[in-house]
Design a protein around this motif. Sequence first.
Motif, short mmCIF file in Angstrom:
data_model
loop_
_atom_site.label_atom_id
_atom_site.label_comp_id
_atom_site.label_asym_id
_atom_site.label_seq_id
_atom_site.Cartn_x
_atom_site.Cartn_y
_atom_site.Cartn_z
N UNK A 96 11.01 -0.64 1.58
CA UNK A 96 10.06 0.26 0.99
C UNK A 96 10.02 1.39 1.96
N UNK A 97 9.88 1.17 3.17
CA UNK A 97 9.48 2.24 3.93
C UNK A 97 10.87 3.18 4.17
N UNK A 98 11.93 2.77 4.22
CA UNK A 98 13.19 3.37 4.28
C UNK A 98 13.40 4.37 3.01
N UNK A 99 13.01 3.78 1.85
CA UNK A 99 13.25 4.21 0.50
C UNK A 99 12.06 5.73 0.35
N UNK A 100 11.18 5.34 0.77
CA UNK A 100 9.96 6.40 0.61
C UNK A 100 10.17 7.41 1.67
N UNK A 122 9.68 -10.96 2.02
CA UNK A 122 8.65 -9.93 2.16
C UNK A 122 8.77 -9.06 3.06
N UNK A 123 9.23 -9.44 4.15
CA UNK A 123 9.74 -8.52 5.40
C UNK A 123 10.75 -7.33 5.06
N UNK A 124 11.51 -8.04 4.63
CA UNK A 124 12.86 -7.06 3.96
C UNK A 124 12.42 -6.46 2.84
N UNK A 125 11.63 -6.53 2.13
CA UNK A 125 11.16 -5.66 1.12
C UNK A 125 10.23 -4.62 1.59
N UNK A 126 9.44 -4.77 2.48
CA UNK A 126 8.59 -3.75 3.23
C UNK A 126 9.52 -2.74 3.73
N UNK A 133 0.87 -1.22 0.11
CA UNK A 133 -0.08 0.05 -0.06
C UNK A 133 0.88 1.19 0.07
N UNK A 134 1.82 1.19 0.70
CA UNK A 134 3.03 2.31 0.73
C UNK A 134 3.45 2.48 -0.71
N UNK A 135 3.71 1.45 -1.32
CA UNK A 135 4.31 1.64 -2.80
C UNK A 135 3.34 2.22 -3.66
#
Length: 256
Positions: free
Chosen positions: A132-136, A125-129, A86-88
Amino acid sequence: MVSAPATAAGALAGGALAVAAWHIGPAATWLPGLRTAYFPGLDGRGSPGRVALTFDDGPDPLSTPHFLRALEALSVRATFFVLGSRLERAPELGRRMAAAGHEVAVHGWEHDRPWLPRPGRDAAELARAAATVQRITGQRPLWYRPPYGILTGGRWAAARRTGLRPVLWSAWGRDWTASATPDNVVAEAASRLGPGGTLLLHDSDAYAAPGAWRVTLAALPRLVAYCRGLGLEVGRLADHGHPGGGVPYGFPGPAG
């Protein structure tokens, strides 16, 4: 004399039982009494002069902006447990959260139930999430709360590998239900919330009764006033003064 096939079958059955126990056992921490008694960090217990305010299931373009405006009006910063998928799709909301001083934490990639062991997928999936948080947001996330509060062996191991600290909650408002009203959300939360507690609410109805977020939004000022009336500061988990949950029962990560 036991035959070789019988011995092999017994070993396979024993191995399957061990995997099942590793997978399912930690999920017992969903029980509030168990968490409170044995895992206060996982229960969200922190400094006795504070309450941590947390929201799950966003970001949601339809509802999250209302919560951000309400929190600004209340001069409160909170922790948002977001889903990576959802963040993505709504990165601007993640950036707004961070810019307003809120903490962005990880709720997983998707909002799914862990019926079967899948440690490799959990880790990916957790690493991807988290990435994504850190990148955004530009924030390195600290916390992990799994969907439905179900922590399996694979999810514990994935959190440890990703550098996230699991935390559930001390109190909730049951604000996701079709029967929720502002009055009973406040009453439910107040029945368990006290000094040092962590409150679970939702800023989206994506996995709740339609329109449930409006009930939460209406209850929010009353919940903040309730906490302040007890002399408690309302804020983020990062300011709450506790280390998060550790792995229960000495459960190790998966082999390899």
